[in-house]
Design a protein around this motif. Structure first.
Motif, PDB file in Angstrom:
ATOM      1  N   ALA A  24       0.833  -1.405  -0.030  1.00 53.62           N
ATOM      2  CA  ALA A  24      -0.049  -0.063   0.158  1.00 53.62           C
ATOM      3  C   ALA A  24       0.851   1.210  -0.074  1.00 53.62           C
ATOM      4  O   ALA A  24       0.526   2.354  -0.541  1.00 53.62           O
ATOM      5  CB  ALA A  24      -1.288   0.026   1.121  1.00 53.62           C
ATOM      6  N   LEU A  27       2.347   1.814  -3.331  1.00 54.66           N
ATOM      7  CA  LEU A  27       1.269   2.271  -4.309  1.00 54.66           C
ATOM      8  C   LEU A  27       0.835   3.712  -4.162  1.00 54.66           C
ATOM      9  O   LEU A  27       0.575   4.547  -5.110  1.00 54.66           O
ATOM     10  CB  LEU A  27       0.001   1.304  -4.539  1.00 54.66           C
ATOM     11  CG  LEU A  27       0.367   0.142  -4.805  1.00 54.66           C
ATOM     12  CD1 LEU A  27      -1.280  -0.861  -4.847  1.00 54.66           C
ATOM     13  CD2 LEU A  27       0.594   0.045  -6.277  1.00 54.66           C
ATOM     14  N   THR A  28       1.067   4.112  -2.781  1.00 54.56           N
ATOM     15  CA  THR A  28       0.927   5.544  -2.525  1.00 54.56           C
ATOM     16  C   THR A  28       1.955   6.478  -3.299  1.00 54.56           C
ATOM     17  O   THR A  28       1.790   7.505  -3.709  1.00 54.56           O
ATOM     18  CB  THR A  28       1.101   5.874  -0.998  1.00 54.56           C
ATOM     19  OG1 THR A  28      -0.052   5.011  -0.404  1.00 54.56           O
ATOM     20  CG2 THR A  28       0.708   7.174  -0.602  1.00 54.56           C
ATOM     21  N   SER A  31       1.325   6.594  -6.903  1.00 51.94           N
ATOM     22  CA  SER A  31       0.075   7.342  -7.095  1.00 51.94           C
ATOM     23  C   SER A  31       0.625   8.773  -7.256  1.00 51.94           C
ATOM     24  O   SER A  31       0.047   9.731  -7.759  1.00 51.94           O
ATOM     25  CB  SER A  31      -0.762   7.134  -5.936  1.00 51.94           C
ATOM     26  OG  SER A  31      -1.373   5.618  -5.981  1.00 51.94           O
ATOM     27  N   TYR A  94      -4.734   6.158 -12.610  1.00 50.99           N
ATOM     28  CA  TYR A  94      -4.458   6.646 -11.259  1.00 50.99           C
ATOM     29  C   TYR A  94      -5.615   5.814 -10.364  1.00 50.99           C
ATOM     30  O   TYR A  94      -5.071   5.130  -9.470  1.00 50.99           O
ATOM     31  CB  TYR A  94      -4.762   7.823 -11.035  1.00 50.99           C
ATOM     32  CG  TYR A  94      -4.460   8.676  -9.639  1.00 50.99           C
ATOM     33  CD1 TYR A  94      -3.454   9.055  -9.205  1.00 50.99           C
ATOM     34  CD2 TYR A  94      -5.753   8.577  -8.775  1.00 50.99           C
ATOM     35  CE1 TYR A  94      -2.930   9.329  -7.761  1.00 50.99           C
ATOM     36  CE2 TYR A  94      -5.697   9.288  -7.460  1.00 50.99           C
ATOM     37  CZ  TYR A  94      -4.395   9.440  -6.974  1.00 50.99           C
ATOM     38  OH  TYR A  94      -4.343   9.756  -5.855  1.00 50.99           O
ATOM     39  N   LYS A  95      -6.748   5.536 -10.791  1.00 45.83           N
ATOM     40  CA  LYS A  95      -7.720   5.038 -10.084  1.00 45.83           C
ATOM     41  C   LYS A  95      -7.419   3.540 -10.094  1.00 45.83           C
ATOM     42  O   LYS A  95      -7.908   2.872  -8.998  1.00 45.83           O
ATOM     43  CB  LYS A  95      -9.076   5.244 -10.809  1.00 45.83           C
ATOM     44  CG  LYS A  95      -9.686   6.770 -10.730  1.00 45.83           C
ATOM     45  CD  LYS A  95     -10.941   6.892 -11.426  1.00 45.83           C
ATOM     46  CE  LYS A  95     -11.435   8.156 -11.529  1.00 45.83           C
ATOM     47  NZ  LYS A  95     -12.573   8.477 -12.093  1.00 45.83           N
ATOM     48  N   GLU A  98      -5.643   1.648  -7.318  1.00 41.35           N
ATOM     49  CA  GLU A  98      -6.290   1.270  -5.869  1.00 41.35           C
ATOM     50  C   GLU A  98      -6.928  -0.115  -5.954  1.00 41.35           C
ATOM     51  O   GLU A  98      -7.191  -0.732  -5.023  1.00 41.35           O
ATOM     52  CB  GLU A  98      -7.319   2.242  -5.597  1.00 41.35           C
ATOM     53  CG  GLU A  98      -7.116   3.775  -5.407  1.00 41.35           C
ATOM     54  CD  GLU A  98      -8.083   4.725  -5.021  1.00 41.35           C
ATOM     55  OE1 GLU A  98      -9.343   4.203  -5.061  1.00 41.35           O
ATOM     56  OE2 GLU A  98      -7.703   5.698  -4.878  1.00 41.35           O
ATOM     57  N   ASN A  99      -7.006  -0.658  -7.274  1.00 37.62           N
ATOM     58  CA  ASN A  99      -7.759  -1.822  -7.476  1.00 37.62           C
ATOM     59  C   ASN A  99      -6.770  -3.120  -7.531  1.00 37.62           C
ATOM     60  O   ASN A  99      -7.090  -4.286  -8.096  1.00 37.62           O
ATOM     61  CB  ASN A  99      -8.492  -1.945  -8.632  1.00 37.62           C
ATOM     62  CG  ASN A  99      -9.566  -0.998  -8.523  1.00 37.62           C
ATOM     63  OD1 ASN A  99      -9.994  -0.532  -7.579  1.00 37.62           O
ATOM     64  ND2 ASN A  99      -9.966  -0.253  -9.829  1.00 37.62           N
TER      65      ASN A  99
END
Length: 658
Positions: A24, A27-28, A31, A94-95, A98-99
């Motif tokens: 996480a 990925l932050t 992002s 970008y969206k 989160e997946n």
């Protein structure tokens, strides 16, 4: 510098990264990088995503598990563009971050690097000619190095050779990596060969860091995860590709006499400073569906406008009406007095000032003679022709001569043929190139005459003696004005010396030169708050289209427009004393007058005195040589003007009338 950039992000999403929460965090960081790339909006910025440690295997080098490259997946977020290996960063990308699911498998990071190299090689080649394209290539690695890596020398050496041959920069972001910057290990901090790993994880860490410490040091970087997160969350200036504004010669002499009679140095000109442009907006129809995916439907949202031209004429029966006119039948007209002078296209062309593309030296001047307030427009960087060695030697000698003489070259600059010439100063910069600063013509300078405010520093608070200048001949400029009332700008409640000490103390308390950090004010670290805040709001609205609220002002943006916290606290006590030393009150806005009230004459101000009457007094004084002072009384406005001869002070005001 390449105009295009290709980047592959290799993210470890295996069991250890997923279970520890480092996935996480990775990925932050990713992002934030993607967000900055979206804001930059560069068409030549292409990105790809490679996931290592997935439960399935889907990449261009995988065929069977025995041949390797398993548990690695090339992640395509847009099925409509899966023919492109790398794609422009977008909101959909970008969206989708989160997946990305967690996984229970592990993958080999070396295999991930090899697949990423293959992706870059295939993407950065022309499909029609097969020739390599000019891309700046990067690979980002996000891993905790807990998964097994097959570290045979042959694969390692061939991989490093491929990275060097293709000029691929590797950026490693390590999670829970051991730090080798302690004092007891300072000698081995940058010599990876001398460090002895104690665990398999440390062995993998050192192995991956070798890809960031290759012979080409500029092609490798290592960041700890906390350092990387802090770095990507900081503000960044918009990256602009350097483009030459001018390619020609810096000349001195009469060009009509031939090349042998003039000094000519081939130069290139770039933009050094220019105002950042805020994002532009298109007008869309609010009645259309904003969540459409089709490109055709997206274009249908855009509202188009057109302009019609009409003129007032008479119809067949003599009534006035508006008649349409074709834009090609329009003609430009310039106002001259109360009339307009029409100019045809031929007149426009003939009236142009004909100029040639050039940068010519007019003369030389000392740097002290170029006032700071005469700087206009953006600053240009002038460098020698980068493809001409002789030009480099000539320009270096010229620019260092300016430095030794503490001088600047006054040049005339024409960026394109038939454009308006600019005059400017070409001066030395410490990095060895020149700065061109545009200077004003006489038409560009604005001269204003203001009454001096020296009376505010007079010893007595209730002084009634004021100094004032008027638009008069030089020998008659200085006047001493006496009034029976206190000037409205004099709001002191303390003596002059106390007030000056308080102001000096406040300036010292807020002076950055007295701070411990000498880099508190640097233009490279002070960002445009309007630009940063605007893009924050746009990005938030893009993610929350149906949310009526917007982001509050970001604390980092607020810090750009407020004093430093520590410095403001230190100056708070003296600021309170300074406030009490001046009885300043907010003046309420005046109500807008209408009708006859609006036409009433305003009270006579100091700058509105009748200069003709004052001039008559001077004439009277000239006739009467024995008279040392003549008074003009204006009982209506309670003003007494006393004219005295003070020739020793006239020169101090000459700058107001130059």
């Amino acid at each position: 510098m390449a105009s295009k950039e290709a980047t592959v992000f290799v993210v470890d999403v295996g069991e250890s990264m997923s279970s520890s929460g480092d996935k996480a965090k990775a990925l932050t960081i990713l992002s934030n990088i993607i967000q900055k790339k979206i804001i930059a909006g560069r068409k030549g910025d292409h990105v790809g995503l490679l996931l290592v440690g997935t439960n399935e295997s889907n990449n261009r080098l995988f065929s069977t598990p025995e041949e390797g490259y398993g548990n690695i997946t090339e992640y395509f977020y847009s099925q409509s563009q899966d023919s492109d290996i790398l794609q422009m960063p977008s909101l959909e990308f970008y969206k989708e971050l989160e997946n990305i699911p967690s996984n229970s498998s592990n993958g080999d990071m070396l295999d991930g690097i090899i697949v990423a190299i293959q992706m870059l090689q295939q993407h950065c080649v022309s499909a029609s000619t097969g020739k390599p394209l000019k891309f700046a290539k990067k690979i980002y690695l996000f891993t905790d190095a807990k998964s097994d890596i097959e570290k045979d020398d042959e694969s390692t050496n061939s991989t490093i050779a491929q990275l060097d041959m293709n000029d691929i920069k590797v950026v490693l972001c390590g999670f829970q990596f051991k730090s080798y910057d302690d004092e007891d290990e300072e000698e081995n901090a940058f010599d990876l060969e001398k460090i002895i790993p104690e665990t398999p994880k440390e062995e993998n860490e050192l192995y991956l860091r070798k890809f960031c410490s290759r012979k080409k040091e500029e092609l490798g970087l290592y960041f700890d995860s906390d350092e990387a997160l802090m770095a990507v969350q900081q503000m960044e200036a918009k990256q602009v590709r350097p483009v030459t504004l001018f390619r020609g010669s810096l000349t001195y002499g009469d060009t009509t006499l031939g090349d042998k009679e003039i000094l000519s140095i081939p130069i290139w000109v770039y933009s050094k400073t220019a105002p950042v442009s805020l994002p532009t907006a298109k007008k869309l129809s609010k009645f259309s569906d904003s969540n459409t995916e089709s490109e055709t439907k997206r274009h249908s949202e855009i509202v188009y406008s057109e302009r019609n031209y009409k003129y007032i004429g008479d119809d067949e029966i003599g009534d006035t009406k508006l008649n349409a006119i074709n834009p090609t039948d329009l003609i430009r007209a310039y106002k001259y007095g109360k009339s307009y002078v029409p100019f045809s296209a031929e007149d426009e062309e003939a009236s142009k000032l004909r100029t040639e593309k050039s940068m010519k030296i007019i003369k030389f001047a000392s740097l002290s003679s170029i006032s700071r307030e005469f700087s206009m427009g953006k600053v240009l960087a002038v460098v020698p022709d980068q493809e001409n060695t002789l030009a480099g030697h000539q320009f270096s000698a010229f620019i260092h001569a300016l430095r030794e003489k503490d001088a600047a070259a006054i040049v005339q600059y024409v960026s394109r043929t038939d454009t308006s010439p600019k005059i400017g100063a070409l001066m030395y910069h410490k990095k060895g190139y020149g700065f061109f600063v545009q200077l004003p013509y006489a038409d560009d300078v604005r001269y204003y005459n203001f009454p001096p405010i020296d009376f505010l520093t007079l010893p007595k608070i209730n002084s009634k003696s004021y100094q004032m200048s008027a638009i008069l001949p030089p020998e008659r400029r200085l006047m001493s004005v006496e009034s029976s009332r206190k000037h409205p700008l004099d709001t002191r409640t303390t003596d002059r010396e106390v007030a000056l000490q308080l102001v000096d103390g406040f300036i010292d308390a807020m002076d950055l030169r007295n701070a411990e950090d000498e880099h508190l004010f640097m233009p490279k670290r002070v960002f445009n708050p309007t630009y940063q805040h605007m893009y924050n709001q746009i990005f938030f609205r893009a993610l929350h289209a149906n949310d009526g609220s917007l982001l509050p002002l970001d604390p980092e943006v607020r810090a750009l427009v407020e004093p430093l916290v520590d410095m403001a606290e230190n100056a708070e006590h003296i600021a309170k004393k300074l406030k009490s030393a001046f009885d300043c009150k907010q003046v309420p806005p005046k109500a807008v007058k209408k009708g006859k009230e609006k036409s009433k004459a305003a009270p006579v101000q100091w700058s509105q005195l009748d200069l003709d009457r004052i001039d008559d007094i001077f004439d009277t004084q000239t006739d009467n040589k024995d008279s040392q002072a003549v008074k003009l009384e204006d009982t209506k406005n309670d003003v007494v003007v006393s004219v005295k001869e003070e020739p020793e002070k006239l020169d101090a005001l000459d700058f107001l009338f130059d």
